[in-house]
Design an enzyme around this catalytic site. Structure first.
Site, PDB file in Angstrom:
ATOM      1  NE  ARG A   3       5.642  73.335 -98.166  1.00  0.00           N
ATOM      2  CZ  ARG A   3       6.217  73.963 -97.147  1.00  0.00           C
ATOM      3  NH1 ARG A   3       5.760  73.790 -95.930  1.00  0.00           N
ATOM      4  NH2 ARG A   3       7.259  74.738 -97.357  1.00  0.00           N
ATOM      5  CB  SER A  18      11.023  73.454 -99.334  1.00  0.00           C
ATOM      6  OG  SER A  18       9.764  73.277 -98.719  1.00  0.00           O
ATOM      7  CD  GLN A  32       8.991  65.207-100.513  1.00  0.00           C
ATOM      8  OE1 GLN A  32       9.921  64.493-100.886  1.00  0.00           O
ATOM      9  NE2 GLN A  32       8.386  65.036 -99.351  1.00  0.00           N
ATOM     10  CG  ASP A  89       8.374  72.878-101.536  1.00  0.00           C
ATOM     11  OD1 ASP A  89       8.197  74.100-101.691  1.00  0.00           O
ATOM     12  OD2 ASP A  89       8.124  72.281-100.474  1.00  0.00           O
TER      13      ASP A  89
END
Length: 403
Positions: free
Chosen positions: A147, A158, A152, A155
């Site tokens: 992370r 998420s 991002q 990810d």
């Protein structure tokens, strides 16, 4: 996020990958997911177009995207080759993109040196990990992607938690006997429902945002005080408790017995006044923390609903049963599994873009696979390579040693 990888070999060097060839395009295979209830697919036509521009040959198994409402015709129009048999799909494939972890039988279909990318859930799939090791398959686990800001776009935890949080709020609303918004009608004023979110991670924040859009009064609690700012920014009330249990990586640490007692008292009072409770609390690699006891359930309003997103790891509610709906004391307790699969169109779209970003680290603009897996994101997510399990906790589990 899972414990950082210990990716060094005996000589202290990082394992290397294989050099790709621009003479023959690298084949990327996308099999149909066979896990029960899985509707997602690892790529979508929009992403196929991007991958083919990298000189990659994309093969998609027949009907792989049907459950997510991406028919074969869309993949063909985007430049993919539709293949009817799993054998033809994998023949010569260097990279395989998946959603669910491969089974032992699926690993046995892979040639040595094949690179598999997807969720691996190694703790619960040790036999498949061992088989990948023995067959010298290379596996990247997306749940191990660190992370950090640069990661991002990769990810997947998420992106799929976003889908889960949204779906949880919709499930709660669909099972609640009340309107969520306040209504002023000729028959009188309808008071808004109260929704309580326990755990303000990605899934919890999405559940908060969705419940607010539906017009409910929303309260939320998280042991990480830093989460309060995010909760309030979405228009929800953050339940305050003088406990800060944030650990490295943005996850919550386990509470002490005294902290648990304080938390339980406050949470129980909030649960008792809520019409819908959505629980999302989880500790990576461990059983989900108990937040709602059977005694607390007995104090809830008749008709109240609990949606337990931690059902698959033991549940945040003592009465949760994974994959089932429980009715007790006039309360409905939902233990849903694989919530992202309930919105497969968009969850597949987000997941495919995560994989696209990940592949950009692995394959250069000429379509050649990296000679060495030296990027910190690749190193962190490399689960198995060249006959070795490189993720230390998984390696220790396979050796019978507790991490």
């Amino acid at each position: 996020m899972s414990t950082p990888i210990d990716a060094q070999d005996e000589k202290g060097t990082i394992p290397t990958g294989s050099k790709g060839s621009t003479a023959m395009p690298v084949v990327v295979a996308v099999p149909k997911e066979l896990a029960p209830g899985e509707q997602r697919v690892a790529t979508v036509p929009e992403v196929v177009q991007k991958l083919t521009k990298l000189c990659l040959e994309v093969r998609v198994e027949h009907d792989a995207g049907t459950g997510a409402y991406y028919p074969d015709e869309l993949f063909t129009a985007a430049g993919a080759k539709i293949v009817t048999s799993r054998t033809d799909l994998l023949d010569g494939a260097r990279i395989v993109l998946r959603v669910q972890p491969p089974t032992v039988a699926e690993v046995d279909q892979l040639a040595g040196g094949t690179i598999v990318i997807g969720f691996m859930n190694a703790t619960n799939n040790l036999e498949a990990v061992a088989r990948m090791r023995d067959r010298r398959v290379t596996a990247f686990a997306l749940e191990l992607v660190p992370r950090i800001t640069r990661a991002q776009s990769m990810d997947a935890l998420s992106s799929q938690a976003t889908a889960a949080g949204y779906t949880a709020a919709i499930l709660g609303a669909g099972n609640c006997p009340k309107f969520l918004p306040m209504l002023t009608t000729a028959a009188g004023t309808i008071r808004p429902a109260t929704v309580l979110i326990l755990g303000a991670g990605v899934a919890g924040l999405m559940a908060i945002a969705t419940a607010k859009r539906l017009g409910a009064i929303v309260e939320a609690y998280d042991v990480r005080r830093a989460a309060g700012e995010q909760v309030r920014s979405l228009g929800a009330k953050f339940l305050e408790l003088e406990i800060d249990a944030e650990s490295q990586g943005g996850y919550a640490r386990e509470l002490t017995p005294e902290e648990k007692a304080k938390e339980q008292q406050m949470v129980s009072a909030a649960v008792a006044r809520a019409d819908i409770v959505i629980t999302t609390a989880a500790i990576p690699g461990r059983k989900a923390p108990l937040l709602i006891t059977r005694e607390t359930v007995a104090t809830m309003r008749l008709g109240a609903v609990i949606v337990d997103l931690a059902a698959e790891s033991g549940g945040n509610c003592e009465l949760t049963q994974a994959g089932k709906t429980v009715h007790v004391h006039g309360i409905t307790i939902l233990g849903p599994q694989n919530l992202p699969s309930r919105v497969p169109f968009h969850s597949s779209q987000m997941y495919a873009k995560n994989l696209q970003s990940f592949l950009a680290l692995l394959v250069d603009k000429e379509g050649a696979i990296a000679e060495e897996f030296t990027d910190e994101i690749l190193v962190a997510s490399l689960l198995v390579h060249a006959g070795e399990v490189l993720h230390r906790p998984t390696r220790e589990l396979l050796s019978g040693v507790k991490p």
